[in-house]
Design a protein around this motif. Structure first.
Motif, PDB file in Angstrom:
ATOM      1  N   CYS A 250      -9.534  -5.167  -2.858  1.00  0.00           N
ATOM      2  CA  CYS A 250     -10.560  -4.047  -3.206  1.00  0.00           C
ATOM      3  C   CYS A 250     -10.809  -4.488  -4.277  1.00  0.00           C
ATOM      4  CB  CYS A 250     -10.395  -2.593  -2.323  1.00  0.00           C
ATOM      5  SG  CYS A 250      -9.013  -1.944  -3.592  1.00  0.00           S
TER       6      CYS A 250
ATOM      7  N   CYS B 290      -5.562   0.179  -1.143  1.00  0.00           N
ATOM      8  CA  CYS B 290      -6.095   0.186   0.474  1.00  0.00           C
ATOM      9  C   CYS B 290      -5.208  -0.448   0.859  1.00  0.00           C
ATOM     10  CB  CYS B 290      -7.060  -1.188   0.603  1.00  0.00           C
ATOM     11  SG  CYS B 290      -6.707  -2.185  -0.567  1.00  0.00           S
TER      12      CYS B 290
ATOM     13  N   CYS C 293      -1.657  -2.541  -2.750  1.00  0.00           N
ATOM     14  CA  CYS C 293      -2.195  -2.323  -3.339  1.00  0.00           C
ATOM     15  C   CYS C 293      -2.447  -0.326  -3.072  1.00  0.00           C
ATOM     16  CB  CYS C 293      -3.384  -2.057  -2.780  1.00  0.00           C
ATOM     17  SG  CYS C 293      -4.722  -1.298  -3.853  1.00  0.00           S
TER      18      CYS C 293
ATOM     19  N   CYS D 245      -6.409  -6.180  -7.024  1.00  0.00           N
ATOM     20  CA  CYS D 245      -5.811  -6.596  -5.572  1.00  0.00           C
ATOM     21  C   CYS D 245      -6.953  -7.372  -4.833  1.00  0.00           C
ATOM     22  CB  CYS D 245      -6.324  -4.704  -4.723  1.00  0.00           C
ATOM     23  SG  CYS D 245      -5.943  -4.528  -2.766  1.00  0.00           S
TER      24      CYS D 245
HETATM   25 ZN   LIG Z   1      -6.530  -3.087  -2.744  1.00  0.00          ZN
END
Ligand SMILES: [Zn+2]
Ligand SMILES: [Zn+2]
Length: 445
Positions: free
Chosen positions: A129, A152, A149, A126
């Motif tokens: 994050c 997140c 994701c 990701c």
């Molecule tokens: Zn993420």
């Protein structure tokens, strides 16, 4: 094979490989009876070993496969790569290419050699994050729907976020994911009564409460609904669990009940085509549709690049950041134009992942505020802003527009200036608030 005949065939093969479009080099020819490098004997037809110059891979191919009519016209497509750099995901979707961590076997991937439309699965890292996807994902799906994701992902599509950001820049006050009394519990009978000619089998699947992407309660006296239609509203897609027919019927139902039951004006029911989440496509679509309700000049002043950039950010991640920087869930909800319950969900998830130091009890206490309505002669206290709204007999949106924007001071002149339409509704409002002219609202937060 006679040596001469063999040599002629080799010269032919060479010439053909070099003439075919796509950038191939001739390596070797194998004829019937020859032994291939893997030990197998060539049967029936000759085989040419070629090298694709772009990816550098070598492989065996039969001359009739390499030189069929189609390939002579369009060039042979290398089965080991995407053909050219311009076809690669590295070129076409650099943001997604940068997130590819490895293939399903854990091997590194050269993103210059793979096409964005392949069905192979990859693990992603990701870009927000840094977490690796919990399972490998099909590349074409990620390209079509954007990477979501597990940590997140905020559950809101990029087109929806983009539209939200544009509306924010326009200073429009809106609600997301809005259900209405008239859009609740829509059953099979209600759908049939709409007379939309939808197949019974389809109707079965479309019952329930309908929520609308954006609801604008009052924009210059208009009540506006905005629906953002992503790719699955235009193409069959097994991922959403609905067929195209079902999706399109659902859109029809939503529009029909909004107009007939919800008394929404037909031209204030806006549907934005975002079948591509490409910047220019979305921008043009948004402008085209919003022009129906907003002034074109205002729309030209929007910083679309900024809105797009912001729409790539995860609202979940943003809520963690804001919380960790000392904001309360109610403030985050206000900042991000989301419901507080959704923000609390995000924060809970963040705490589970160790990403936000959310403490439900503390947050609840922090959100408890005392509101005072202070005038020259009296002070009234409320336990929340909601109680104050109730007392004044107005909705939050009205409070924001007429009082909040005036630094929480009730000022008759300011309200009159803000009023854009002089109807009974606004007359009542002025009448209601007149008695508190000069009062200030003070919050303990
Ligand atoms: Zn993420
Ligand atoms: Zn290749």
């Amino acid at each position: 094979m006679i040596v001469n005949k063999r040599n002629t065939a080799i010269i032919n093969h060479k010439r053909m490989v070099e003439s075919i479009m796509g950038g191939f080099s001739y390596v070797e020819s194998y004829f019937v009876g020859d032994i291939l490098p893997d030990g197998k004997i060539v049967q029936r037809k000759p085989i040419i070993r070629v090298k694709h110059n772009y990816c550098g891979k070598e492989y065996n191919v039969r001359p009739d496969v390499l030189f069929n009519k189609n390939n002579i016209k369009k060039g042979y497509e290398c089965p080991k790569c995407c053909g050219t750099y311009q076809n690669s995901i590295h070129y076409k979707n650099p943001e997604i290419a940068n997130m590819i961590e490895c293939d399903e076997k854990g091997q590194a991937v050269d993103t210059k050699l793979i096409s964005p439309y392949g069905h192979d699965k990859y693990s992603f890292k990701c870009n927000q994050c840094d977490r690796i996807s919990d399972k490998p994902k099909r590349l074409d799906i990620v390209v079509n729907f954007n990477y979501s994701c597990y940590a997140c992902g905020d559950g809101i599509s990029v087109p929806e976020k983009f539209v939200g950001k544009v509306l924010e820049q326009l200073g429009v006050i809106f609600k997301r994911e809005k259900p209405f009394e008239w859009s609740e519990k829509i059953d099979e009978i209600k759908i049939s009564q709409l007379g939309l000619g939808i197949d019974e089998k389809v109707i079965e699947k479309l019952t329930g409460t309908k929520k609308y992407d954006f609801y604008i309660e009052d924009y210059e006296g208009k009540r506006i609904i905005i629906e953002v239609h992503g790719r699955h509203h235009y193409e069959d897609n097994s991922l959403t669990g609905r067929t195209l027919e079902e999706e399109m019927s659902n859109d029809k139902i939503k529009k029909c009940i909004a107009i007939t039951n919800g008394q929404i004006n037909e031209n204030e029911y806006i549907e934005i085509d975002c079948r591509k989440s490409d910047f220019n496509y979305m921008k043009d679509s948004i402008k085209k549709e919003l022009k129906k309700i907003l002034d074109e000049k205002i729309l030209d002043n929007v910083d679309y690049v900024k809105a797009y950039t912001e729409s790539q950010k995860s609202l979940k991640l943003l809520s963690w950041e804001l919380y960790n920087n000392g904001k309360k869930s109610s403030e985050i909800a206000r900042d991000l134009n989301m419901s507080q319950s959704r923000i609390v969900q995000y924060l809970h998830h963040g705490a589970e992942l160790g990403k936000s130091n959310y403490d439900a009890k503390m947050d609840r206490n922090a959100n408890r505020i005392i509101v005072k309505l202070v005038g020259k002669t009296c002070i009234k206290e409320f336990n929340s802003l909601n109680d104050l709204y109730k007392f004044l007999g107005i909705r939050m949106e009205v409070y924001r527009k007429y009082i909040g924007e005036n630094n929480d001071v009730i000022d008759k002149d300011f309200i009159v200036k803000k009023v854009t339409k002089n109807n009974q509704h606004t007359k009542n409002l002025i009448e209601k608030l007149k008695q508190y002219d000069g009062f200030k609202v003070i919050r303990s937060d």
